[in-house]
Scaffold this active site. Sequence first.
Site, PDB file in Angstrom:
ATOM      1  N   HIS A  93      49.336  30.009  29.068  1.00 35.07           N
ATOM      2  CA  HIS A  93      48.007  29.685  28.522  1.00 35.07           C
ATOM      3  C   HIS A  93      48.112  28.978  27.167  1.00 35.07           C
ATOM      4  O   HIS A  93      47.292  29.193  26.280  1.00 35.07           O
ATOM      5  CB  HIS A  93      47.145  30.945  28.367  1.00 35.07           C
ATOM      6  CG  HIS A  93      46.840  31.634  29.669  1.00 35.07           C
ATOM      7  ND1 HIS A  93      45.704  31.377  30.397  1.00 35.07           N
ATOM      8  CD2 HIS A  93      47.528  32.570  30.380  1.00 35.07           C
ATOM      9  CE1 HIS A  93      45.702  32.131  31.486  1.00 35.07           C
ATOM     10  NE2 HIS A  93      46.799  32.856  31.506  1.00 35.07           N
ATOM     11  N   ASN A 166      40.455  35.196  34.115  1.00 41.90           N
ATOM     12  CA  ASN A 166      40.772  33.874  34.653  1.00 41.90           C
ATOM     13  C   ASN A 166      39.554  33.334  35.395  1.00 41.90           C
ATOM     14  O   ASN A 166      38.578  34.056  35.604  1.00 41.90           O
ATOM     15  CB  ASN A 166      41.947  33.953  35.634  1.00 41.90           C
ATOM     16  CG  ASN A 166      43.297  33.991  34.920  1.00 41.90           C
ATOM     17  OD1 ASN A 166      43.423  33.619  33.758  1.00 41.90           O
ATOM     18  ND2 ASN A 166      44.312  34.433  35.638  1.00 41.90           N
ATOM     19  N   TYR A 380      50.514  41.861  25.526  1.00 43.98           N
ATOM     20  CA  TYR A 380      49.806  40.945  24.625  1.00 43.98           C
ATOM     21  C   TYR A 380      50.111  41.223  23.159  1.00 43.98           C
ATOM     22  O   TYR A 380      50.377  40.316  22.375  1.00 43.98           O
ATOM     23  CB  TYR A 380      48.294  40.980  24.922  1.00 43.98           C
ATOM     24  CG  TYR A 380      47.978  40.340  26.257  1.00 43.98           C
ATOM     25  CD1 TYR A 380      48.442  40.908  27.441  1.00 43.98           C
ATOM     26  CD2 TYR A 380      47.271  39.163  26.353  1.00 43.98           C
ATOM     27  CE1 TYR A 380      48.193  40.315  28.670  1.00 43.98           C
ATOM     28  CE2 TYR A 380      47.015  38.556  27.577  1.00 43.98           C
ATOM     29  CZ  TYR A 380      47.480  39.144  28.731  1.00 43.98           C
ATOM     30  OH  TYR A 380      47.240  38.547  29.940  1.00 43.98           O
TER      31      TYR A 380
HETATM   32 FE1  HDE Z   1      48.122  37.050  30.670  1.00 42.20          FE
HETATM   33  N1  HDE Z   1      49.294  36.757  29.047  1.00 42.20           N
HETATM   34  N2  HDE Z   1      49.574  38.189  31.520  1.00 42.20           N
HETATM   35  N3  HDE Z   1      47.068  37.229  32.415  1.00 42.20           N
HETATM   36  N4  HDE Z   1      46.720  35.894  29.915  1.00 42.20           N
HETATM   37  C1  HDE Z   1      48.982  36.021  27.979  1.00 42.20           C
HETATM   38  O1  HDE Z   1      49.303  36.698  25.734  1.00 42.20           O
HETATM   39  C2  HDE Z   1      50.635  38.702  30.863  1.00 42.20           C
HETATM   40  C3  HDE Z   1      47.400  37.949  33.507  1.00 42.20           C
HETATM   41  C4  HDE Z   1      45.502  35.636  30.445  1.00 42.20           C
HETATM   42  O2  HDE Z   1      43.384  32.297  25.433  1.00 42.20           O
HETATM   43  C5  HDE Z   1      49.980  36.166  26.854  1.00 42.20           C
HETATM   44  O3  HDE Z   1      48.696  36.101  23.628  1.00 42.20           O
HETATM   45  C6  HDE Z   1      51.354  39.603  31.707  1.00 42.20           C
HETATM   46  C7  HDE Z   1      46.280  38.110  34.389  1.00 42.20           C
HETATM   47  C8  HDE Z   1      44.767  34.737  29.594  1.00 42.20           C
HETATM   48  O4  HDE Z   1      44.849  33.307  24.169  1.00 42.20           O
HETATM   49  C9  HDE Z   1      50.985  37.174  27.408  1.00 42.20           C
HETATM   50  C10 HDE Z   1      50.693  39.613  32.901  1.00 42.20           C
HETATM   51  C11 HDE Z   1      45.261  37.451  33.771  1.00 42.20           C
HETATM   52  C12 HDE Z   1      45.610  34.483  28.517  1.00 42.20           C
HETATM   53  C13 HDE Z   1      50.413  37.473  28.781  1.00 42.20           C
HETATM   54  C14 HDE Z   1      49.577  38.726  32.777  1.00 42.20           C
HETATM   55  C15 HDE Z   1      45.764  36.905  32.548  1.00 42.20           C
HETATM   56  C16 HDE Z   1      46.818  35.222  28.742  1.00 42.20           C
HETATM   57  C17 HDE Z   1      50.568  34.875  26.357  1.00 42.20           C
HETATM   58  C18 HDE Z   1      51.037  40.377  34.159  1.00 42.20           C
HETATM   59  C19 HDE Z   1      43.819  37.270  34.284  1.00 42.20           C
HETATM   60  C20 HDE Z   1      45.333  33.563  27.349  1.00 42.20           C
HETATM   61  C21 HDE Z   1      50.038  34.686  24.954  1.00 42.20           C
HETATM   62  C22 HDE Z   1      51.257  41.773  33.974  1.00 42.20           C
HETATM   63  C23 HDE Z   1      43.117  38.509  34.410  1.00 42.20           C
HETATM   64  C24 HDE Z   1      44.489  34.196  26.309  1.00 42.20           C
HETATM   65  C25 HDE Z   1      49.263  35.864  24.670  1.00 42.20           C
HETATM   66  C26 HDE Z   1      44.219  33.187  25.210  1.00 42.20           C
HETATM   67  C27 HDE Z   1      47.890  35.252  27.843  1.00 42.20           C
HETATM   68  C28 HDE Z   1      50.980  38.363  29.590  1.00 42.20           C
HETATM   69  C29 HDE Z   1      48.698  38.460  33.852  1.00 42.20           C
HETATM   70  C30 HDE Z   1      44.932  36.136  31.673  1.00 42.20           C
HETATM   71  C31 HDE Z   1      52.417  36.720  27.461  1.00 42.20           C
HETATM   72  C32 HDE Z   1      52.616  40.356  31.321  1.00 42.20           C
HETATM   73  C33 HDE Z   1      46.244  38.899  35.703  1.00 42.20           C
HETATM   74  C34 HDE Z   1      43.374  34.185  29.824  1.00 42.20           C
HETATM   75  O5  HDE Z   1      51.004  38.364  26.669  1.00 42.20           O
END
Ligand code: HDE
Length: 705
Positions: A93, A166, A380
Amino acid sequence: MARPPNSRSAAHKSPSALPSSTQSDNFRGNAGELQQQAGGKHPVLTTQQGIPVADNQNSLRTAPRGPTLLEDFILREKITHFDHERIPERIVHARGTAAHGFFELTHSLKKYTTAKVLTDIGVQIPVFTRFSTVAGGAGSVDTPRDVRGFAVKFYTPEGNWDLVGNNIPVFFIQDAMKFPDLVHAVKMEPDRGFPQAGSAHDTFWDFVSLMPETLHMIMWAMSDRTIPRSLRMMEGFGVHSFRLLNAAGESTFVKFHWRPKLGIQSTVWDEAVKLQSADNDYHRRDLFEAIEAGDFPEWELSVQLFTEQDAESFPFDHLDPTKLIPEELVPLQPIGRMVLNRWPDNFFAETEQVAFCPANVPPGIDFSNDPLLQGRLFSYLDTQLSRLGGPNFAQIPINAPKCPFHNMQRDGHMQMQVPKGRVNYEPSSLQGDTPRASLAQGFRHFAQADDGVKGRVRAESFADHYSQARMFYRSQSPLEQAHMASALVFELSKVGTPHVREAVVGHLLHVDPELAQRVADGLGLHTLPSAPATTEPVQDLPLSPALRIIDRMKPTLQGRSIGILVADGSNGASVANLRKALEKVGATVKIVAPKVGGAVLKDGTLLPADGQLAGTPSVVFDAVASILSPDMGALLAKEAAAVDWFRDAFGHLKAIAACKGTQAILRAGGIEPDAGVVDPADAPGFIAAAQTRQWEREPKVRTLA
Ligand code: HDE
């Protein structure tokens, strides 16, 4: 001897050489000759230490043409700060666009939760909402085929609530353990460093072929949902089940769902591809322009509420994030609206530094056991510690709660606060004003009984990977199904490893044998591979028409943009009439001309242009019109930019209002006018045609799988 332009001032512009009036004035107004020339009341430029700067053009030298001195602390500070301007981008993202706004509750959920944000009707809660693509880097383009992040930070009176969702209601994997593998597979391949921001490559599809749990999300990823027309025209989903907790400690499961007021709309694939070259910042610019114009995007927030008992009757496990709860099974209840009405003042300070975390929830909202959510609760904060450089990032204005906050956390990198007093621990009897925990107001977890056996296991209820993939595919309209089949063919055609292509087609046999056959045909696969073994029979679940989008496009020109092509000699009255009619129904009108300076109209007046023809292709508009003299039409018929303007608009199923003078260009583009091509004098006809895409045209302009 010729000197560089600034060498004279290097020799003479020392503080003592400045006019005496600029050396005093208590550090204001003496910022040097350049600022004085610009006029206005400028504060004096200083270093980070507050030392006033006399010359911001020239570094300190031994002589006008001599070497630069290490002594120049002003130069060193400026360059050092610049060298450190970038922080690590988000690992996923990374490319995002955000805006400020508010959330207003319209229906109280008091029966289910104590969270004020969900019980206090009519209060405007400030929000900061960031949309993003997932796979590409921060500098990648806005329109690849990709899932979009939809993250909302609510600054509630009981602390920040981050709904980090999402634009798709399910996810690729069931367990957080697989997230690094998924992301490695979709991002650019590590040995070659490409492709950027795209899933059409071997490693991604290799992973998919070996992880059947991805199949439902793959169906969504290959649908038009991943090529949205605008961030303002996307749905948003919290994905996981969360819990609501009421005053009695009773729990109700909840799923969150955002629906855009402008309706859901996507581009067609060829258009999305061409947008990547026409405007790298297409979505960012679109949101910016809408907010700047006061055309504030709005979403309705709905919830699906259900109990543990309800969940037991579902033909899937709601804790499995690869499953959605169809609206037909648990209806959506609208509870409020979000309006985005203010563009950030500074991209870096706000959009880049904002840190969302699904673990940020106020009292009254709690987590479910969804194993993906459980992993996210850790990830996060961990990633933000390194991305933002230490544990005090919650003090950055965009991240700080807007309600009071007090605790005993101290020190660390970039501590901005200056805590007072002797007591930085609890309990303490030395001061009467130190923060204490509150049973009445504090966060409570749902008291859930658990009697399992510890182990690295996957629940049996998570074993069905294909039934909802089938439900999603079969719920689509025939054209959307064709788009999905074509997207699969496109992506898999970029996969160089034949066994990966075949394995994916094998999985598709479980989703829908006809889809598998279409994709196999599109790939030139002469024999169908066999389907992999499954542990669960694939169910024919009831279809969910609510999952389509083509049928749900709103018949409106609000929020839509129309380009009118003019050139020297165009009829000004016709342009003005059309423009007036379009603006009356809410469209944004932009004038395009061969030269950005504009066109000299038939009556001799100059009509300034918003865009130059070659630099403003029709992909950036929802529909196009042109008012040209026959002479200019004939001239432009020889111009590739003009011919492509109409050919692409036609190919992207857009309405075209073409005057007589334009016919030569249409002929040069091989366009055979249909019901979506009208005369610009017929404004109502054009408006009606522009409110939708000309779907019936599609089979005539491209071969779909
Ligand atoms: Fe994320 N995700 N994600 N994700 N995600 C990040 O956090 C992660 C997942 C989502 O505009 C990171 O600060 C794991 C689902 C958005 O700043 C990180 C898993 C959904 C954003 C991270 C998921 C998301 C992130 C990268 C599986 C939809 C951007 C930078 C267990 C429900 C937020 C940060 C923004 C960002 C990890 C799965 C949505 C790496 C480990 C499911 C919208 O922490």
